[in-house]
Write a protein that holds these residues in place. Sequence first.
Motif, short mmCIF file in Angstrom:
data_model
loop_
_atom_site.label_atom_id
_atom_site.label_comp_id
_atom_site.label_asym_id
_atom_site.label_seq_id
_atom_site.Cartn_x
_atom_site.Cartn_y
_atom_site.Cartn_z
N PRO A 17 0.81 -1.23 0.00
CA PRO A 17 0.00 0.00 0.00
C PRO A 17 0.84 1.27 0.00
N ASN A 18 1.98 1.26 0.68
CA ASN A 18 2.78 2.49 0.74
C ASN A 18 3.52 2.74 -0.57
N GLY A 19 4.11 1.70 -1.15
CA GLY A 19 4.80 1.87 -2.43
C GLY A 19 3.84 2.33 -3.50
N LEU A 36 8.83 -1.98 -8.15
CA LEU A 36 9.26 -3.37 -8.32
C LEU A 36 8.70 -4.20 -7.18
N GLU A 37 7.87 -5.16 -7.53
CA GLU A 37 7.16 -5.96 -6.51
C GLU A 37 7.46 -7.44 -6.77
N GLN A 38 7.93 -8.10 -5.72
CA GLN A 38 8.34 -9.50 -5.92
C GLN A 38 7.16 -10.45 -6.15
N PRO A 46 -5.07 -11.82 5.45
CA PRO A 46 -5.80 -10.61 5.87
C PRO A 46 -4.90 -9.72 6.72
N ARG A 47 -4.94 -8.45 6.42
CA ARG A 47 -4.16 -7.49 7.24
C ARG A 47 -5.06 -6.32 7.56
N ALA A 48 -4.70 -5.14 7.08
CA ALA A 48 -5.45 -3.95 7.49
C ALA A 48 -6.88 -3.98 6.97
N PHE A 49 -7.78 -3.43 7.77
CA PHE A 49 -9.14 -3.22 7.30
C PHE A 49 -9.67 -1.87 7.80
N GLY A 50 -9.03 -1.28 8.81
CA GLY A 50 -9.47 0.00 9.36
C GLY A 50 -8.78 1.16 8.66
N ILE A 51 -9.58 2.12 8.18
CA ILE A 51 -9.03 3.30 7.49
C ILE A 51 -9.47 4.54 8.26
N ALA A 108 -11.04 -3.95 3.09
CA ALA A 108 -9.86 -4.83 3.13
C ALA A 108 -8.67 -4.19 2.43
N GLN A 109 -7.50 -4.35 3.03
CA GLN A 109 -6.26 -3.80 2.47
C GLN A 109 -6.06 -4.25 1.01
N GLN A 110 -6.35 -5.51 0.73
CA GLN A 110 -6.16 -6.04 -0.64
C GLN A 110 -6.95 -5.21 -1.65
N THR A 133 12.10 -9.10 -8.01
CA THR A 133 12.66 -8.98 -6.66
C THR A 133 13.92 -8.13 -6.73
N VAL A 134 14.02 -7.16 -5.83
CA VAL A 134 15.27 -6.38 -5.77
C VAL A 134 16.23 -7.13 -4.85
N VAL A 135 17.38 -7.48 -5.38
CA VAL A 135 18.35 -8.29 -4.64
C VAL A 135 19.30 -7.38 -3.85
N GLY A 283 7.12 3.56 5.01
CA GLY A 283 6.12 2.56 5.42
C GLY A 283 6.66 1.64 6.51
N ASP A 284 6.19 0.39 6.47
CA ASP A 284 6.57 -0.56 7.52
C ASP A 284 8.08 -0.84 7.53
N ALA A 285 8.76 -0.60 6.45
CA ALA A 285 10.22 -0.77 6.44
C ALA A 285 10.87 0.30 7.32
N GLY A 296 -1.24 1.80 11.04
CA GLY A 296 -0.14 1.55 10.09
C GLY A 296 -0.30 2.29 8.77
N LEU A 297 -1.47 2.16 8.16
CA LEU A 297 -1.66 2.79 6.84
C LEU A 297 -1.64 4.31 6.97
N SER A 298 -2.28 4.84 8.02
CA SER A 298 -2.31 6.30 8.18
C SER A 298 -0.89 6.85 8.27
C1 LIG Z 1 -2.90 -8.34 11.25
C2 LIG Z 1 -2.66 -6.92 10.82
C3 LIG Z 1 -3.72 -6.01 10.85
C4 LIG Z 1 -3.51 -4.70 10.47
N1 LIG Z 1 -4.56 -3.83 10.54
C5 LIG Z 1 -4.39 -2.55 10.17
C6 LIG Z 1 -5.51 -1.65 10.14
O1 LIG Z 1 -6.65 -2.02 10.43
N2 LIG Z 1 -5.28 -0.37 9.74
C7 LIG Z 1 -4.03 0.05 9.37
O2 LIG Z 1 -3.88 1.23 9.03
N3 LIG Z 1 -2.96 -0.77 9.37
C8 LIG Z 1 -3.11 -2.07 9.75
N4 LIG Z 1 -2.06 -2.93 9.69
C9 LIG Z 1 -0.75 -2.43 9.21
C10 LIG Z 1 -0.68 -2.41 7.66
O3 LIG Z 1 -1.10 -3.68 7.17
C11 LIG Z 1 0.76 -2.10 7.25
O4 LIG Z 1 1.13 -0.88 7.87
C12 LIG Z 1 0.91 -1.98 5.73
O5 LIG Z 1 0.69 -3.19 5.07
C13 LIG Z 1 2.35 -1.55 5.39
O6 LIG Z 1 2.47 -1.38 4.01
P1 LIG Z 1 3.90 -1.37 3.29
O7 LIG Z 1 3.60 -1.08 1.86
O8 LIG Z 1 4.84 -0.48 4.03
O9 LIG Z 1 4.47 -2.84 3.50
P2 LIG Z 1 3.89 -4.23 3.01
O10 LIG Z 1 2.41 -4.20 2.98
O11 LIG Z 1 4.55 -5.27 3.84
O12 LIG Z 1 4.39 -4.34 1.52
C14 LIG Z 1 5.75 -4.56 1.20
C15 LIG Z 1 5.82 -5.14 -0.19
O13 LIG Z 1 7.19 -5.27 -0.57
C16 LIG Z 1 7.37 -6.47 -1.30
N5 LIG Z 1 8.80 -6.83 -1.20
C17 LIG Z 1 9.47 -7.20 -0.10
N6 LIG Z 1 10.78 -7.38 -0.39
C18 LIG Z 1 10.92 -7.11 -1.72
C19 LIG Z 1 12.04 -7.10 -2.60
N7 LIG Z 1 13.26 -7.37 -2.17
N8 LIG Z 1 11.81 -6.78 -3.92
C20 LIG Z 1 10.56 -6.48 -4.36
N9 LIG Z 1 9.48 -6.47 -3.55
C21 LIG Z 1 9.66 -6.75 -2.24
C22 LIG Z 1 6.42 -7.45 -0.59
O14 LIG Z 1 6.09 -8.53 -1.43
C23 LIG Z 1 5.23 -6.55 -0.28
O15 LIG Z 1 4.24 -6.58 -1.29
C24 LIG Z 1 -2.22 -4.26 10.06
C25 LIG Z 1 -1.17 -5.17 10.02
C26 LIG Z 1 -1.37 -6.49 10.38
C27 LIG Z 1 -0.21 -7.46 10.35
#
Ligand SMILES: Cc1cc2nc3c(=O)[nH]c(=O)nc-3n(C[C@H](O)[C@H](O)[C@H](O)COP(=O)(O)OP(=O)(O)OC[C@H]3O[C@@H](n4cnc5c(N)ncnc54)[C@H](O)[C@@H]3O)c2cc1C
Length: 383
Positions: A17-19, A36-38, A46-51, A108-110, A133-135, A283-285, A296-298
């Motif tokens: 979602p962040n990328g 670039l998405e692996q 299932p992960r995020a659902f609250g916005i 749903a996050q998806q 995949t970025v190596v 983002g989460d990184a 997390g998403l906010s």
């Molecule tokens: C159970 C659960 C419930 C949650 N509920 C909420 C909620 O209700 N509301 C909310 O705001 N947040 C929620 N969150 C947090 C939210 O899901 C995360 O903050 C969000 O997914 C982070 O997004 P991101 O893009 O930073 O990372 P990710 O979603 O982890 O995406 C990272 C992407 O990078 C890709 N990747 C990794 N390594 C490589 C590589 N080397 N090369 C290429 N691609 C790569 C992965 O395949 C992945 O698609 C929840 C989290 C969990 C675990």
Amino acid sequence: MANAASPTPVVIIGGGPNGLLLACLLAQRSIGVRVLEQRQNLAARPRAFGIHPAALDALDAAGVGTQVRAEALAIGGGEFSSEQRSGARRVLAVLRFDANSPRPLVLAQQRVEQLLAERLDALQPGALERGVTVVSVTPHAEVVQLVVRDAHGEHPATARFAVVCDGTRSALRDQLGVRWQRRSGAGQYAMADAPAEPRDEPWVRLHGARAGVVESFPLPDHRRRWVVGLGSHEPAPTEPELAALVRERLGESPELMEGTASTFTAQQHLAHPLARGRAVLLGDAAHEVSPIGGQGLSLGWAAARRLAPALERSLRDGEPRFAAYARSTRRAALRGHRRARLFMRVGRAASGARSRARDALVLVLGAPIFAPIARHLVVLHRA
Ligand SMILES: Cc1cc2nc3c(=O)[nH]c(=O)nc-3n(C[C@H](O)[C@H](O)[C@H](O)COP(=O)(O)OP(=O)(O)OC[C@H]3O[C@@H](n4cnc5c(N)ncnc54)[C@H](O)[C@@H]3O)c2cc1C
């Protein structure tokens, strides 16, 4: 594929979602971007659902807010109850969200990721590359050098700036020598979905039982998601085991659907530093915040909105301009950690004096006079 002679302005590693949201913001500014998405497909887990409203503001900025509003369920309010010494359930606080002011949505996050991917494709067709995949990522004085792997093998790629957005388990963060500092606030949880009752209201329910928290959230497809706090070494429960925990703690028996149970570990971390030369984390990184409270998403999207102009400035100046982004993102993450810690404490297994202190706090916050403060605490308007 870009070569050394024509580096891509911005490469984003990770199409979560962040990328994706950052890519939309950059594409809207006519900045060339590769995501670039692996994974070949969207993650099924299932992960995020609250916005929160803060996240919705970012979705508006990326051009998908209207669609998200149309598909999402708006939360009407929330109720906090606790288990009394007698075993009875007592409702301590009821909080209504005004239909005319911004309130949390559920989707749903998806689905949100899919909407962002479609938006990006409309803005800059082909910008999202799946199955790549970025190596490695190596920042140099003028460019960032990457090695990417796809179905045909490994290839070099070059960018003027790289955004590392590969999630909490980022391998590239380690490669860049960025530390992953643990912050307090942790817990184990299990969740599963059940069909909603016929006249189910879109309310969040939180119950602080002495053995741990039970939470229940409405979902748009006429389901409810049940979340249960576990002990630190408790094994992952099956759906019937999870339903039994809900029954023991709350006295209700949701019909949890087979194949929907999963567990998650809530942890909190902060990356330091948030940028290494021409590579910057998002983002989460960059920051892991406990899912309890759904911030997390906010946090990630608010950071993406600050990073887009910082990248534009960096491209214009020919050198990284990430200091202000790093400062504000760090501050926001620390605020998010404190808030999530409070939410987890309120839900933690408690008895005796601790449980009475928790109930007193919730009773105070639930009083009508403090409703604006309580709303401000649970609904994130700014991240
Ligand atoms: C159970 C659960 C419930 C949650 N509920 C909420 C909620 O209700 N509301 C909310 O705001 N947040 C929620 N969150 C947090 C939210 O899901 C995360 O903050 C969000 O997914 C982070 O997004 P991101 O893009 O930073 O990372 P990710 O979603 O982890 O995406 C990272 C992407 O990078 C890709 N990747 C990794 N390594 C490589 C590589 N080397 N090369 C290429 N691609 C790569 C992965 O395949 C992945 O698609 C929840 C989290 C969990 C675990």
